[in-house]
Design an enzyme around this catalytic site. Sequence first.
Site, PDB file in Angstrom:
ATOM      1  N   LEU C  77       6.586  -0.311  -6.947  1.00  0.00           N
ATOM      2  CA  LEU C  77       6.765   0.641  -5.852  1.00  0.00           C
ATOM      3  C   LEU C  77       6.004   0.254  -4.589  1.00  0.00           C
ATOM      4  CD1 LEU C  77       6.767   3.878  -7.995  1.00  0.00           C
ATOM      5  CD2 LEU C  77       8.695   2.481  -7.310  1.00  0.00           C
ATOM      6  N   CYS C  78       5.483  -0.974  -4.548  1.00  0.00           N
ATOM      7  CA  CYS C  78       4.802  -1.451  -3.339  1.00  0.00           C
ATOM      8  C   CYS C  78       5.818  -1.781  -2.255  1.00  0.00           C
ATOM      9  CB  CYS C  78       4.036  -2.732  -3.656  1.00  0.00           C
ATOM     10  SG  CYS C  78       2.296  -2.465  -3.968  1.00  0.00           S
ATOM     11  N   HIS C  79       5.445  -1.501  -1.028  1.00  0.00           N
ATOM     12  CA  HIS C  79       6.277  -1.868   0.115  1.00  0.00           C
ATOM     13  C   HIS C  79       6.058  -3.337   0.474  1.00  0.00           C
ATOM     14  CE1 HIS C  79       5.847   2.483   0.448  1.00  0.00           C
ATOM     15  NE2 HIS C  79       6.994   2.470   1.080  1.00  0.00           N
ATOM     16  N   MET C 113      -3.272  -3.067  -2.626  1.00  0.00           N
ATOM     17  CA  MET C 113      -2.649  -3.735  -3.777  1.00  0.00           C
ATOM     18  C   MET C 113      -2.594  -5.246  -3.577  1.00  0.00           C
ATOM     19  SD  MET C 113      -2.440  -1.312  -5.790  1.00  0.00           S
ATOM     20  CE  MET C 113      -2.043  -2.458  -7.095  1.00  0.00           C
ATOM     21  N   GLU C 114      -2.417  -5.665  -2.331  1.00  0.00           N
ATOM     22  CA  GLU C 114      -2.399  -7.097  -2.048  1.00  0.00           C
ATOM     23  C   GLU C 114      -3.769  -7.722  -2.365  1.00  0.00           C
ATOM     24  OE1 GLU C 114      -0.798  -4.832  -0.374  1.00  0.00           O
ATOM     25  OE2 GLU C 114       1.230  -5.639  -0.156  1.00  0.00           O
ATOM     26  N   ASP C 128      -6.662 -19.708 -16.921  1.00  0.00           N
ATOM     27  CA  ASP C 128      -5.680 -20.716 -17.326  1.00  0.00           C
ATOM     28  C   ASP C 128      -6.273 -22.119 -17.298  1.00  0.00           C
ATOM     29  OD1 ASP C 128      -3.056 -21.810 -17.914  1.00  0.00           O
ATOM     30  OD2 ASP C 128      -2.979 -22.430 -15.821  1.00  0.00           O
TER      31      ASP C 128
END
Lengths: 165, 165, 165, 165, 165, 165
Positions: C77-79, C113-114, C128
Amino acid sequence: MAGGPLTHLDETGAANMVDVSAKAETAREATAEGRVSMAPATLSAILAGDAAKGDVIGTARLAGIMAAKKTADLIPLCHPLPISKAKVEIAPVDDGLVVTATVRVTGRTGVEMEALTAASVACLTIYDMAKAMDKAMEIGGIRLLEKTGGKSGHWRRPEPDTDIA
Amino acid sequence: MAGGPLTHLDETGAANMVDVSAKAETAREATAEGRVSMAPATLSAILAGDAAKGDVIGTARLAGIMAAKKTADLIPLCHPLPISKAKVEIAPVDDGLVVTATVRVTGRTGVEMEALTAASVACLTIYDMAKAMDKAMEIGGIRLLEKTGGKSGHWRRPEPDTDIA
Amino acid sequence: MAGGPLTHLDETGAANMVDVSAKAETAREATAEGRVSMAPATLSAILAGDAAKGDVIGTARLAGIMAAKKTADLIPLCHPLPISKAKVEIAPVDDGLVVTATVRVTGRTGVEMEALTAASVACLTIYDMAKAMDKAMEIGGIRLLEKTGGKSGHWRRPEPDTDIA
Amino acid sequence: MAGGPLTHLDETGAANMVDVSAKAETAREATAEGRVSMAPATLSAILAGDAAKGDVIGTARLAGIMAAKKTADLIPLCHPLPISKAKVEIAPVDDGLVVTATVRVTGRTGVEMEALTAASVACLTIYDMAKAMDKAMEIGGIRLLEKTGGKSGHWRRPEPDTDIA
Amino acid sequence: MAGGPLTHLDETGAANMVDVSAKAETAREATAEGRVSMAPATLSAILAGDAAKGDVIGTARLAGIMAAKKTADLIPLCHPLPISKAKVEIAPVDDGLVVTATVRVTGRTGVEMEALTAASVACLTIYDMAKAMDKAMEIGGIRLLEKTGGKSGHWRRPEPDTDIA
Amino acid sequence: MAGGPLTHLDETGAANMVDVSAKAETAREATAEGRVSMAPATLSAILAGDAAKGDVIGTARLAGIMAAKKTADLIPLCHPLPISKAKVEIAPVDDGLVVTATVRVTGRTGVEMEALTAASVACLTIYDMAKAMDKAMEIGGIRLLEKTGGKSGHWRRPEPDTDIA
């Protein structure tokens, strides 16, 4: 130098992804190279930075590896392939940097496009990271050096062919 | 030919996406080109196919346009940009095909990389679609022709520079 | 610590991308961090490698920057936002590495969020690259440190909060 | 806890995608977990919403599954793998939500990163959907619980290790 | 019903991304719908599952929202747009489910394709999740209902047009 | 018409990617179709353009092929599959264009969704390229025609079923 027909075109001339489902799954490898020619001051700055931090060359190398994985997303008729190796090396030459990319897969079609895409995107990344200094850099010499595996077997670029873009 | 510092490296030499938030949002455009040199028979086959169906060239043109939209996904430190135009033209020359890509945006940073990426991927697609005939094709001459807009303003490639890879 | 309602749920409880079209386009920035705790021998190997070549940390930093650009593709739901800056820094602490990510945009919604995604993916990349040595590494302490801009204005994490995962 | 060398670095220290083409294609599975700690009111709101509509938890679960498929796109040196299963479960604990992700593949390399990426992105999605209420949430405890298959065989996290971020 | 020329074709007939850089950045919105017709038992199973868990419909709704963000990646000549809202609603009708998608942007071009893509992918996801029961389901009625904003202004589908695929 | 249970829902009703690791890797193929109905003038314009340049139909065909490769990225619970063939054909019918897509794989699960996704995105691309003339076009009749391979074996759409959206 010219061999078979344009295999991406079907009988009506429409572009389609070639059917490789009847091909055997074999080990295949391809190596490609590309070059970025640049002003001497640009090369010096990149190499000096690289000696200290490794970042221009390191970033370009990673961009090339990641691009190998995006090949089927970029080239419309390429088959998606679960590549088993991608290696990108970048070395200085007289007038710039040369990128060599090797990709391997066990699959039904070769990885020439993956190697060429890796080399191209590594070159583009070098351009991006140095363009503030030198917009006139030029990318060239993007070509397949060798491929092995598959029905067409081993192919190696005919002559040493040292001219660059 | 060489200008400012390597702006993607911060004071510690680490690669980072340059902060462009203080730059003005202005109209910017960039044009780049690339070439695929090939055997005469390969060029004839592509052009014959193209005359009849348009598919090799049409596919490469679309691949270039779509690649312009993927630039920030391919080039690690490129900013994502909502490009407002992408045009790719492909024309025959003596020894192959020349690709010209023009990209426009209203944004805080330029679209040189978008134009160069579009040209590169169009060339790679030509290679992919004709490689069954001619693995020795070579991609070269990928270079910025012109850019407008932004603080650095208008830049045009200094000399006509007709050599190709 | 708890504020408004769960804004991604509409009146019927269905998840939807919140309408931000009425919000002003303002400068916004967010900083987040994350940590990878690991065996001392793993940290030593990474740092020794880093001193010589910079690759584990350099790769993780790039992965974080590139992930910031993929946030809207990962978080349903992020723009999508044309971020204008992404910076990822990685430093050693007693029991591992701490990642700090800062993202900036001029837009209608924030970049929390970014920044969090950049920190998370940088940590995953460290895991990793070192997992052949140490599968028991743990990623934790992924949290927002500060945000500025937008209607909700400046927010800074209340206490120094030094515990890590 | 520390085993082999940093296998992503070649003899010169440059990061490259490890060659797995000689490895056998075997069934491999990995399970990882992560946690989001939050204010009690935030957890209550999520659980109440979930009881009624299932959306916060359902959205995070899907985001985790979809992220497992994007792992090779996010983690620079991960091999692309055609995963055959991805399962994400989310359950409440005292101070928040715990995410458990299990991924399976028949392939030449393991799916630890796919499981860890699924867990991380599910946690980030929980954060995204509840951040309007509680910006101080923290993601932690992202770790591998178990892996099976491949040359290194079965690995299980040594101790129960109940501390969380 | 037929208006202007095929604007994606330039004077030579080649497909190119239309230049929208001279257009004003205005608020634009589009609503589209689509339908999945299915056997009564399939609809009952979905609705029963939905009543209890919400997952088929919830998953399809999220897939539609996420697809709206991928439109420029799917449709070759679409411009990338930072959409400010995406809403997908799914409701039962006599012979299946109807999906309604609304997308909003402040930008230089409209979001009709984003709304149509969201509706299409939500329908495809419904098919995917129920296909084990009913392979004969059919997707249809994908059409624009309304658009506002931009130079062409307000457009609403002429007649109620209740026939479905 | 209705067969088994909703296999994407686990025992608790949560959506998850079905485990196909125990399935045999067999040759599988699926064919799907879709239609775009449009005003006669729109169809004439597309066909005239196509006769001369091939671009609307050629672009839609490529978009469909490329979309087949993105299926697992679009449909949340689809498995990623290394498809070995994708073919998209577009032909005029009375009231518009019909798209037929065939996809093949050697894998553990079928390619119905890949064929349906290719058909849908080709239809959306036709809409995009002609929408300046005709916003009232409608996409419908998206359905599976036939599938072969896998445990469920051969399935063919029961009746000729000529109604379209």
